[in-house]
Enzyme design. Structure first.
Site, PDB file in Angstrom:
ATOM      1  N   GLN D 128       0.822  -1.202   0.000  1.00  0.00           N
ATOM      2  CA  GLN D 128       0.000   0.000   0.000  1.00  0.00           C
ATOM      3  C   GLN D 128       0.859   1.256   0.000  1.00  0.00           C
ATOM      4  OE1 GLN D 128      -2.472   1.266   3.511  1.00  0.00           O
ATOM      5  NE2 GLN D 128      -4.123   0.624   2.160  1.00  0.00           N
ATOM      6  N   GLY D 129       0.646   2.122  -0.953  1.00  0.00           N
ATOM      7  CA  GLY D 129       1.380   3.390  -1.016  1.00  0.00           C
ATOM      8  C   GLY D 129       0.448   4.560  -0.792  1.00  0.00           C
ATOM      9  N   SER D 131       0.335   6.581   2.754  1.00  0.00           N
ATOM     10  CA  SER D 131       0.919   7.588   3.653  1.00  0.00           C
ATOM     11  C   SER D 131       2.177   8.203   3.063  1.00  0.00           C
ATOM     12  CB  SER D 131       1.292   6.952   4.993  1.00  0.00           C
ATOM     13  OG  SER D 131       0.155   6.637   5.709  1.00  0.00           O
ATOM     14  N   SER D 163       4.158  -1.799   4.116  1.00  0.00           N
ATOM     15  CA  SER D 163       4.516  -3.157   4.548  1.00  0.00           C
ATOM     16  C   SER D 163       4.756  -4.047   3.346  1.00  0.00           C
ATOM     17  CB  SER D 163       3.363  -3.766   5.356  1.00  0.00           C
ATOM     18  OG  SER D 163       3.523  -3.484   6.693  1.00  0.00           O
ATOM     19  N   GLU D 246     -14.812  -2.397   5.594  1.00  0.00           N
ATOM     20  CA  GLU D 246     -14.766  -2.853   6.974  1.00  0.00           C
ATOM     21  C   GLU D 246     -16.170  -3.259   7.455  1.00  0.00           C
ATOM     22  OE1 GLU D 246     -14.075  -4.046  10.104  1.00  0.00           O
ATOM     23  OE2 GLU D 246     -12.284  -3.104   9.249  1.00  0.00           O
TER      24      GLU D 246
END
Lengths: 294, 384, 294, 384
Positions: D128-129, D131, D163, D246
């Protein structure tokens, strides 16, 4: 009554801060994180500056000052995250040859912990069966020993002074970050949530300061017990809040926040336990005779 | 860092103790809380005794009729009177601690001569007309207005949280004299005679069931322009001068009292068996640390103020934040020591627990205090 | 699994709320503060609505519902600050003649406290030596008795339900006030300090709700112990925060906030003590065998 | 209110348990935390086993290749895998829980066909890019920019807290495609191949000493326009769709794990004697209440989401606020159970204590969560 620092005390504090800024500034601190060795040149320099001989009478080659001055020096040490068995060597001055001058590095058993055991020249207390730990504080090598040493009130006070210095520093770090870090178009310190975290950090620091300084003046075990509780609270809670204010940036190894937090955790396990301090302070309450107290 | 008292301070303390031991047994019986005229008479009587003994206006400057005592002497005075069980400042609070110092600092010679001596001698009672229903935390948003009419102001509006309004002679009143100016710049400070026509006082019942406070409705009340202290529209600054008279001594008596209560709690717990509960016992031990530290912080602030010649810092906000919470924690612990008895209004500490709830609200909520600490001490920026 | 209210449960809750709004609205509540008498007409109306006979089998003239429904009804009672010995009378339905219908008002010893002793027709438990107190809760007359009665788990659960209702209500009151009260040129609810107080109030309510409703479904004493701890926390802390949000206005007798706070304090002294609940829950932890739990 | 499981749900649970009991003993040994290729292989291997057994993409819609399971089945799956000690989602996290669902909801048929099956089959890893160093809480302030150049975007900037960047095949990347638009309206969502030239990955060491995260520097990285999911400049909405997937199940495994840890703590305290400390013992008791309640709140949220057809509320913020604190309280209690041993990185729970510190910060700080609860649930006004 003049419960404020004297000019001499201010000068002493400024002198220690200057020495530590110069000899144990951020670069040196981060180098120590990567290689936690005891800097013997610095240790001797601390000795020359009177850090260890501070309370030794002048007749014995000491500086001839008292606990209040020692507390101010240890507060600065806590602020700078200065490494080494500072309390043990300070307490050994005049009793262990070379401790006062910083020639001899002295470690000591503190509860069931010993800091800097392998690096010390002299170890006080029973270290039979000592086992090395992988220390959570990257700046402090630790061993555990099976037989606990009883807590020493002066040691507890000096540890509380270090906690105070660390708490005061994490408050500064949080405020610095809050003034400069921008999110949502303004410094995060403009948000009440951050403001109020920082305010409560300062409140804990100032309350702990009153308790620690007063205990230094009176050397009363009850005052020391109170100082320990409040300084531990200020240091541990302060480092946590400092981390929260820093957000993700505080969660990196490169930030200094975690160094304060881990050392605060370590110091809180040294000296008297919170449970013992609370019980002692409770006992006093119930023991006092009824009627006006003087 | 010196916690010992000088020989002069010790002598001051010894003489005070001696005097208290002599006069306190002869005091008349305390009036009941509802007996306002009785409370006025009792409080003024005590002030007169202080005056006769040379303790009146201890912390006031000598040129205002005070004793020009140091903050440390004031600390000793408050500590010893509390320990001896002397009467509280009561009805004299506003006169001695707010209106009086304001007039001393900002009043004309004539105003000082008129209003200050009766306060010191225990002859006149002042009350405070600052807060309004719609101006709580935002005090400067007050809307009670004063219109100039010849040599008088004609005042209309309402005030709230006024203590002793029923028996006061004077009210230090903040009014808006310029509705168009920015809110801090259109306010004036007036001394309003409480017998002026148009004043209606209505007791305000608090959650503790008591009527310590009142609401005050002002309907075309005429106040002479001569009763204005300071310039017209300069009342906010005039008021802030009063508030800044704080020298770290605001809660001295209360901290002494809290430490006494804490000891009583511990002994009560020993007696009723709750001492065996380690959680409660250790909580009391931690409160001991807390109030010891608050006492030290008081001494620290007083010494700081003594060094600066009585000019206070903003350390009062730091102290109040912690003390107000500690006081609530103390009375919560008291309730746990009492157990079911804590539900009895006739039990010790129950009413004190209820009144402790005001500490994080009155005189600047904890939220406001945290803003003050953040902005004025820590230098954090104001929000947009 | 469907851990949500059924349509019937929603209807029941709405019905109780409507009844209480109509018969014990704000005016009636404030009248009761001035004259805390037991409103027997209302009591009978509650009886007719099935409040007391809710869990009594239909064969015995009851409504034939279960603990979840009782919990919803008592949550509404707590929300409305409904007065009277509700739990005692509810528990007496089917055991004391007239309790189920609201004809008989039943009080009971709860720990060392008895609510509404003088007003009750029947008192369960040993009230020998009962002494009247000047009750801190202006809506609940209280006596103390020397001999404590053991806590009843169902009573503890219904009290927790009342605490939940009160906590939920003080959160609503705080939010209402924060949306309308203006200071510094904006509603105080726009300030983060107030916002975050209110958010934490809601969090405590929702956590307590999960615990209370689950305990109603399982009737497990450990679930009830947990529900009691969390509901007490939500109610007491919530009322305190509600007071803080209201500022001076909350400190007046005319405000309802203190009524919630005082009743929350009272309920927290009923049923199982926090110490007992915590010990019970601790004991369970240590007793569970190692290995995966099912 | 029904806490019992339906026969179908019980059967689902029984079959899953049976399968877990059969396959878990045969798993290869866990790779060490530093062995990134080993971790990738291990996690993908586990995903492949899930796929083969029919558990892959359990909560994904059937038309995306998922099983279309109910939230309750997903809850059971997470509960049982945690209790059985099955591998964590690990390297498959972003693919299964963020990028995959985004593509399923917003991608074209071709994009879905290209990217979704490899995620389900355990063949490709996503990272994931989102932040950036200067866009933390204020994610939409991101500055990594993408300039259109023919059929490509040319991307420059940097990302943080990524991550599995070292071993990922794809990165779901948020970039700014319109610098002049309001900050939420100039963002696009790209699938960036991690083998593209110009990507530099640098491990980021956390305070726990581990390198779970990385920084990613992007220097003229070319990403095909065909890799954009959703419209240009519509990436913020596209991303929010992902986040709103979610369904109350985010922390199921963790809550189960915390309850297990709590029991271990209690038994450890019994063994080492700290159980005799009533303060610590009662603290553990209260934590038992806390995690029981959090488990019930999870069941509540899952049931709510099941009723609404999987559309979640903002109840996740309520849960995260309480859970993140409870987790920290748990590991603080663990440190007190361990005593001085808590300073040993080789002791149980010490590293978990350190990592618990991120919970009030990552994925929306507690301060941000409180704003969300206040504004979106309670309806309090935004500040000026």
């Amino acid at each position: 009554m003049d419960f404020q620092l004297t000019d001499d005390q201010r000068a002493l504090r400024a002198g220690v801060r200057e020495l530590l800024d110069r000899r144990f500034g951020r670069e040196r601190l981060r180098a120590a994180v990567d290689a936690p060795e005891l800097d013997r040149a610095l240790w001797r320099e601390l000795g020359e500056a009177g850090f260890f001989a501070l309370r030794l009478p002048e007749a014995e080659g000491g500086v001839g000052l008292g606990l209040p001055e020692a507390v101010l020096a240890f507060e600065e040490a806590g602020r700078a995250l200065l490494t080494g068995p500072l309390v043990a060597t300070h307490l050994a001055a005049g009793e262990v040859s070379g401790a006062a001058t910083g020639e001899t590095v002295v470690a000591a058993v503190d509860g069931t912990l010993v800091e800097w055991l392998d690096e010390a020249d002299v170890v006080r207390g029973d270290v039979t069966g000592a086992v090395a730990m992988r220390s959570a504080d990257p700046l402090t090598p630790l061993h555990r020993v099976p037989r606990a040493a009883p807590p020493d009130p002066v040691a507890a006070l000096l540890i509380a002074a270090e906690q105070l210095g660390s708490a005061s520093r994490t408050c500064e770090l949080a405020v610095q970050h809050a003034r400069t870090r921008e999110q949502f178009g303004q410094p995060i310190g403009a948000f009440q949530a951050v403001k109020h975290l920082c305010s409560e950090m300062l409140v804990r620091v100032e309350v702990a300061r009153g308790a620690v300084y007063a205990a230094a003046v009176t050397a009363d075990p009850l005052d020391i017990a109170a100082a320990g509780l409040l300084a531990d609270e200020a240091a541990e809670h302060g480092a946590r809040d400092c981390l929260q204010v820093h957000g993700g940036m505080g969660f990196t190894w490169e930030s200094d926040v975690h160094l304060h937090l881990k050392r605060a955790w370590l110091r809180a396990r040294r000296g008297q336990s919170a449970a013992e301090a609370e019980e002692t302070l409770a006992e006093e309450l119930a023991a006092v005779a009824p009627g006006p107290r003087t | 860092m010196d916690l010992s008292y000088t020989p002069e301070e010790e002598e001051f303390r010894a003489r005070l103790r001696e005097w208290l031991a002599k006069v306190l047994p002869g005091l008349p019986p305390k009036p009941s809380p509802d007996d306002w005229p009785g409370r006025r008479a009792y409080d003024l009587g005590w002030q007169r005794m202080l005056y006769d003994a040379g303790y009146a206006g201890l912390h006031w400057p000598a040129d205002a009729g005070g004793r020009g005592a140091t903050p440390t002497q004031h600390l000793i005075f408050l500590e010893e009177t509390e320990k001896a069980g002397a009467p509280y400042v009561g009805a004299n609070f506003v006169g001695l601690l707010h209106a009086g110092p304001t007039i001393a600092a900002e009043g004309s010679a004539g105003q000082r001569a008129r209003w200050l001596p009766p306060v010191l001698r225990g002859e006149e009672v002042w009350c405070q007309g600052f807060s309004e229903p719609d101006a709580g935390s935002d005090l400067a948003a007050l809307r009670t207005r004063a219109r100039r009419d010849g040599d008088d102001y004609v005042v209309n509006g309402s005030k709230i949280w006024t203590s002793h309004a029923e028996v006061a002679d004077w009210c230090e009143l903040l009014v808006r004299t310029d509705a168009k100016a920015p809110k801090h710049r259109g306010i004036s400070w007036l001394a309003m005679p409480m017998d002026a026509p148009g004043i209606t006082v209505r007791p305000l019942r608090t959650l503790a069931g008591s009527t310590e406070f009142a609401e005050m409705f002002l309907d075309d009340v005429r106040v002479s322009v001569a009763n204005r202290v300071g310039e017209e529209n300069d009342g906010w600054r005039v008021t802030m001068v009063t508030l800044s008279f704080e020298r770290g001594t605001a809660f001295v008596g209360e901290v002494v009292a809290c430490r006494r209560v804490l000891g009583e709690l511990a002994r009560e717990a020993r007696k009723n068996g709750r001492w065996d509960d380690a959680v409660l016992r250790r909580r009391l031990g931690r409160l001991n640390a807390e109030f010891r530290a608050l006492w030290r912080l008081t001494q620290w602030n007083v010494s700081e103020s003594e060094r600066s010649g009585g000019v206070p810092g903003v350390g009062g906000s730091v102290f109040k934040l912690r003390y107000s919470r500690a006081r609530q924690d103390l009375y919560d612990a008291a309730a746990d020591v009492l157990g079911p008895e804590a539900l009895d209004l006739d039990s010790r500490w129950t009413l004190d627990r209820l009144s402790s709830l005001s500490y994080t609200i009155a005189a600047g909520t904890s939220q406001i205090q945290r803003n003050i600490v953040a902005e004025r001490i820590l230098g954090l920026p104001k929000g947009r």
